[in-house]
Write a protein that holds these residues in place. Structure first.
Motif, PDB file in Angstrom:
ATOM      1  N   ALA A 308       0.835  -1.213   0.000  1.00 30.52           N
ATOM      2  CA  ALA A 308       0.000   0.000   0.000  1.00 30.52           C
ATOM      3  C   ALA A 308       0.869   1.263   0.000  1.00 30.52           C
ATOM      4  CB  ALA A 308      -0.925  -0.010   1.210  1.00 30.52           C
ATOM      5  N   GLN A 309       1.947   1.249   0.779  1.00 27.73           N
ATOM      6  CA  GLN A 309       2.836   2.426   0.815  1.00 27.73           C
ATOM      7  C   GLN A 309       3.495   2.644  -0.541  1.00 27.73           C
ATOM      8  OE1 GLN A 309       5.126   1.027   4.116  1.00 27.73           O
ATOM      9  NE2 GLN A 309       4.320   2.577   5.523  1.00 27.73           N
ATOM     10  N   TYR A 310       3.893   1.546  -1.172  1.00 28.88           N
ATOM     11  CA  TYR A 310       4.514   1.679  -2.497  1.00 28.88           C
ATOM     12  C   TYR A 310       3.530   2.305  -3.486  1.00 28.88           C
ATOM     13  CZ  TYR A 310       6.968   1.012  -6.812  1.00 28.88           C
ATOM     14  OH  TYR A 310       7.595   1.268  -8.011  1.00 28.88           O
ATOM     15  N   ILE A 311       2.300   1.759  -3.491  1.00 31.37           N
ATOM     16  CA  ILE A 311       1.295   2.241  -4.445  1.00 31.37           C
ATOM     17  C   ILE A 311       1.022   3.731  -4.204  1.00 31.37           C
ATOM     18  CG2 ILE A 311      -1.147   2.031  -5.141  1.00 31.37           C
ATOM     19  CD1 ILE A 311      -0.833  -1.010  -4.785  1.00 31.37           C
ATOM     20  N   GLU A 312       0.961   4.093  -2.927  1.00 32.00           N
ATOM     21  CA  GLU A 312       0.705   5.500  -2.601  1.00 32.00           C
ATOM     22  C   GLU A 312       1.807   6.399  -3.194  1.00 32.00           C
ATOM     23  OE1 GLU A 312      -0.742   7.527   1.504  1.00 32.00           O
ATOM     24  OE2 GLU A 312       1.206   6.830   1.476  1.00 32.00           O
ATOM     25  N   LYS A 313       3.060   5.972  -3.030  1.00 29.55           N
ATOM     26  CA  LYS A 313       4.195   6.772  -3.551  1.00 29.55           C
ATOM     27  C   LYS A 313       4.142   6.833  -5.079  1.00 29.55           C
ATOM     28  CE  LYS A 313       6.673   8.577  -1.341  1.00 29.55           C
ATOM     29  NZ  LYS A 313       6.541  10.022  -1.006  1.00 29.55           N
ATOM     30  N   ALA A 314       3.874   5.694  -5.706  1.00 30.12           N
ATOM     31  CA  ALA A 314       3.839   5.656  -7.175  1.00 30.12           C
ATOM     32  C   ALA A 314       2.718   6.565  -7.702  1.00 30.12           C
ATOM     33  CB  ALA A 314       3.625   4.224  -7.657  1.00 30.12           C
TER      34      ALA A 314
END
Ligand code: SAH
Ligand code: SF4
Length: 460
Positions: A308-314
């Protein structure tokens, strides 16, 4: 940080040694063969710079060289095998030409089991040196000329407790318009699959003043594409944060681009994304390695971010910098990866839509925690690799088709090996076009067609 910096007196000593070697070395040729990443390419330019300082003429042809240096990579086994077989190629020549000297360096050499292997099985390798010894190349050449035995310049600090920052040694750059500039060295992240922290030592930053001085000098010389290098640029600590460093590096007069490699998702900051959004000289390309879309696997990899954190950053990048290319790295077949875990990776890839993915099959690395975990059968890794490649090809094709009809500014690379006129856009996409443009010159290209790997168009 200060104890890491090689004292000026030591650098001056190396210059004096180089000067004293010139009468003996002048007329001789050296060739540096490079495997691996941009950091290695950059290191090879420093090695070549130091060799030239000693009097060597640098040649790309190993058959002409009196000294051959092989700069190795250890990130996957395949790279190690290639470097060793390269060394093997010189066995016969060394038997008939005792004066030929061979050195090996880089990440593979930093590992003691590989040094032992070289020592035992490659007797024609005269010397080896570690990843933090480049400033001592003149001293090595002096030793090479006098030593009766094979020798090694490798730090004997345990684990990753080694590493220095050396400044003011010469760099012999391969290109006259694209340059690597190291911002930091080493890595303290210890992803469980990765050899880099052991091979490149502890994380250390160059001072911002030194970096900006180097960038300014390159811009003044006409360099157009400058890449700031580090294993994890967001932990940069050389007097300011990385976002500020990047912004300043991209604020000198003239038309040029500044890129960076690599940003770790756990600490890729919003400030960094903002700098990319507002500074037109920062290239619109974010490489953000995800490695896996499964939280379970990310945890086992010690990546320290969630899906979820990765997707948020992307999504933040896509929203703030809509014209940026987003690329990533994925490892297939990490120990314990199930089909369900891999499906999570596929779904993340489809959700984000990457411009390009560098897909790797997991390769067990000695002395890493992942080496001891239950391994995935090779057939499963291969199948996942093929599946991901297929999914990504379709995504990349669609993204690239969206460029048709648009005009992109391209930095020319001249002619590629297929004879096409080519260059790179700010997104780092390969673009081919209809007229010859001098390498290192910018041009506007209207895109008329697109494939999964490249765009094509006409010069406006
Ligand atoms: N510092 C960079 C990566 C350097 S290594 C970063 O963290 O992004 C480049 C890539 O090689 C990694 O992103 C990873 O995808 C891959 N890699 C590293 N070790 C590997 C291994 N043991 N097997 C397969 N791929 C690996
Ligand atoms: Fe390796 Fe992880 Fe460091 Fe990248 S961040 S170099 S993958 S340990």
């Amino acid at each position: 940080m200060s104890e890491l910096i090689v004292p000026q007196s030591e650098i001056e000593r190396q210059y004096r040694i180089a000067e004293s070697l010139k009468p003996v070395i002048t007329g001789k040729k050296a060739c540096v063969i490079t495997f691996g990443c941009q950091q290695n390419e950059s290191d090879s330019e420093r090695i070549a710079g130091a060799l030239a300082l000693c009097g060597y003429e640098i040649t790309p042809k190993s058959e002409d060289a009196d000294l051959i240096i092989i700069n190795t990579c250890a990130v996957r086994e395949h790279a190690e095998i290639r470097a060793l077989s390269e060394a093997g190629q010189f066995k016969n020549r060394k038997e008939s030409d005792r004066d030929l000297k061979i050195g090996m360096c880089g990440c593979m050499v930093q590992q003691s089991h590989r040094r032992q292997q070289i020592y035992k099985s490659y007797p024609y390798v005269d010397f080896v040196f570690g990843t933090d010894m480049h400033h001592r190349v003149p001293e090595m050449i002096e030793t090479m000329l006098t030593a009766k035995k094979r020798f090694s310049f490798v730090s004997d600090e345990p684990h990753n407790e080694f590493g220095v920052v050396s400044e003011d040694m010469p760099i012999l750059r391969e290109s006259s318009y694209k340059a690597w500039v190291s911002a930091m060295y080493g890595c303290d992240n210890f992803c469980t699959y990765c050899v880099v922290p052991r091979a490149r030592g502890r994380e250390r930053s160059r001072s911002a003043d030194k970096i900006l001085y180097e960038v300014k000098g390159l811009v003044d010389q006409g360099y157009k594409d400058i890449t700031l290098l580090g294993q994890n640029v967001n932990s940069y600590k050389g007097g300011c944060g990385f976002a500020e460093l990047l912004d300043k590096a991209a604020s000198f007069d003239g038309e040029y681009r500044v890129r960076f490699m690599t940003s770790h998702p756990k600490d890729a900051s919003s400030e960094l994304v903002d700098v990319m959004a507002y500074n037109p000289k920062v290239a619109k390309h974010f490489h953000l390695p995800v490695q896996s879309g499964s939280d379970r696997i990310l945890k086992a990899m010690n990546r320290r971010y969630s899906r979820a954190q990765y997707i948020e950053k992307a999504l933040e990048i896509k929203e703030k910098v809509p014209d940026a290319a987003l690329t990533t790295d994925v490892i297939c077949g990490f120990p314990g990866e199930t089909d369900e875990d891999f499906d999570m990776t596929l779904s993340l890839v489809k959700e984000i839509g990457f411009d390009m993915i560098f897909t790797f099959i997991y390769s067990p690395r000695k002395d890493t925690p992942a080496e001891k975990m239950p391994q995935v059968p090779r057939a499963d890794s291969n199948r996942r690799f093929a599946e991901l490649s297929k999914v990504e090809n379709d995504i990349a094709q669609k993204i690239n088709e969206s460029y048709i009809g648009k005009t992109v500014r391209v930095l020319s690379d001249g002619v590629n090996k297929n004879g096409a006129f080519c260059g790179r856009s700010t997104q780092n996409k390969i673009v081919t076009f209809d007229k010859f443009i001098e390498p290192g010159e910018f041009a506007d290209v209207e895109i008329t067609s697109a494939g999964g790997y490249a765009l094509a168009g006409i010069i406006k």
